[in-house]
Design a protein around this motif. Sequence first.
Motif, PDB file in Angstrom:
ATOM      1  N   GLY A  23      26.439  40.324  42.023  1.00  0.00           N
ATOM      2  CA  GLY A  23      27.855  40.110  42.259  1.00  0.00           C
ATOM      3  C   GLY A  23      28.533  41.342  42.821  1.00  0.00           C
ATOM      4  N   ALA A  24      28.191  42.527  42.286  1.00  0.00           N
ATOM      5  CA  ALA A  24      28.788  43.761  42.785  1.00  0.00           C
ATOM      6  C   ALA A  24      28.419  44.014  44.246  1.00  0.00           C
ATOM      7  CB  ALA A  24      28.352  44.932  41.908  1.00  0.00           C
ATOM      8  N   MET A  39      30.097  44.139  49.890  1.00  0.00           N
ATOM      9  CA  MET A  39      29.841  43.851  51.303  1.00  0.00           C
ATOM     10  C   MET A  39      30.945  42.991  51.914  1.00  0.00           C
ATOM     11  SD  MET A  39      27.211  45.600  51.898  1.00  0.00           S
ATOM     12  CE  MET A  39      26.988  45.062  53.590  1.00  0.00           C
ATOM     13  N   LEU A  40      31.426  42.004  51.177  1.00  0.00           N
ATOM     14  CA  LEU A  40      32.488  41.135  51.700  1.00  0.00           C
ATOM     15  C   LEU A  40      33.771  41.921  51.938  1.00  0.00           C
ATOM     16  CD1 LEU A  40      31.957  37.944  49.501  1.00  0.00           C
ATOM     17  CD2 LEU A  40      31.554  38.137  51.961  1.00  0.00           C
ATOM     18  N   THR A  41      34.149  42.739  50.951  1.00  0.00           N
ATOM     19  CA  THR A  41      35.399  43.487  51.069  1.00  0.00           C
ATOM     20  C   THR A  41      35.281  44.609  52.084  1.00  0.00           C
ATOM     21  OG1 THR A  41      35.785  42.990  48.726  1.00  0.00           O
ATOM     22  CG2 THR A  41      37.191  44.658  49.729  1.00  0.00           C
ATOM     23  N   THR A  44      34.303  41.417  41.296  1.00  0.00           N
ATOM     24  CA  THR A  44      35.537  42.208  41.187  1.00  0.00           C
ATOM     25  C   THR A  44      35.239  43.703  41.232  1.00  0.00           C
ATOM     26  OG1 THR A  44      35.420  42.109  38.764  1.00  0.00           O
ATOM     27  CG2 THR A  44      36.667  40.389  39.863  1.00  0.00           C
ATOM     28  N   LEU A  45      34.163  44.111  40.545  1.00  0.00           N
ATOM     29  CA  LEU A  45      33.793  45.522  40.566  1.00  0.00           C
ATOM     30  C   LEU A  45      33.435  45.971  41.976  1.00  0.00           C
ATOM     31  CD1 LEU A  45      33.115  48.159  39.082  1.00  0.00           C
ATOM     32  CD2 LEU A  45      30.818  47.227  38.673  1.00  0.00           C
ATOM     33  N   GLY A  46      32.634  45.165  42.686  1.00  0.00           N
ATOM     34  CA  GLY A  46      32.249  45.518  44.040  1.00  0.00           C
ATOM     35  C   GLY A  46      33.423  45.543  45.003  1.00  0.00           C
ATOM     36  N   ALA A  47      34.377  44.615  44.825  1.00  0.00           N
ATOM     37  CA  ALA A  47      35.555  44.595  45.693  1.00  0.00           C
ATOM     38  C   ALA A  47      36.406  45.846  45.491  1.00  0.00           C
ATOM     39  CB  ALA A  47      36.378  43.339  45.416  1.00  0.00           C
ATOM     40  N   PHE A  48      36.614  46.247  44.249  1.00  0.00           N
ATOM     41  CA  PHE A  48      37.369  47.473  43.982  1.00  0.00           C
ATOM     42  C   PHE A  48      36.647  48.693  44.544  1.00  0.00           C
ATOM     43  CE2 PHE A  48      39.802  45.493  40.305  1.00  0.00           C
ATOM     44  CZ  PHE A  48      41.030  45.647  40.921  1.00  0.00           C
TER      45      PHE A  48
END
Length: 325
Positions: A114-115, A120-122, A205-209
């Motif tokens: 998920g991270a 990558m998306l953000t 959420t962690l990866g987006a931040f």
Amino acid sequence: EFRKGREQGWRELETLVGHVERRGARLLSLYELQRLPILYRAALSSLSVARTIALDRNLLLYLENLALRAFLVVYGPRISPLEGMRTFFRLDLPAAVRSARWHIVLATLALLVGAEAGFMLTLQDEAWLSSLIPAGLAAGRGPSSTRAELYDKELFAPWPGAVEAFGLFANVLFSHNTLVGIMTFGLGLAAGIPTLMLNVYQGLTLGAFLALHYNRDLTVDFLGWISIHGTTELGALILLAAGGLLIAEKVLFPGRYGRLDNLALHGRQAAQIAVGAILMLFVAAILEGGMRQLVASTPLRFGIGLSIGALWIAYFSLCGRTARP
């Protein structure tokens, strides 16, 4: 006639039970210890007869209460609450976590997947932030946030004071994280799929931040900012997910027992993991609510976070291994 032949035994049992409730079983004599289970079984027999011949309700209530009190005395735990807590933290909890190591690995992989996806998306399009992170959790952070705003108002914002940090903010964090963690744990009954999905979402959420701060050259400061509590908080969420996956395994693959019997046999282990993880979330809330902004040095934040993470790993890996069963 029914009472005349049995009441003396009831009174004797009531006296012995009262002594144990007030002073413990150690002060009973050998004769009294031998009489206790005999009188208890006689009281159960009297209760069965009383229910059959429908005597007055007051007598039934008296015998039911006496039988319940005597059961707790005869078959109840033989250790004090303090000794029980010591045994739980020294032996039961670390052993339960070690026995779920493959479930922990699977939960960790779900979080990392998920991270990676969120990052990558953000990284490609920060518009994903609004889709991956709820507005309440984002707290105003988004594509329009500048480096200075994130640095001064988030990563190194002034400490709000003891009351707001430890009293208000820590309580909100603990309530939110505990709710998410219990959902992750409980949904293991649904074959573990929602548990894995929730863990992936936590990673998103962690990866987006992380991508948001990476784009503003704040990666190291952000990682230090979350490490002070993240090693404890993420570890607790992984343990709760592992407990849910343990339940899922026993539902999907019950083995020689039925599903309900299998859950009864292994549910205690999953519950022990969940209790330990919730206590970790309490520690994480104190660290995040009060200590994170109080420590305004990235290297020191890394030192605190990594040290606490190492202590958790050492505790779960080593504690209780050499103790006798």
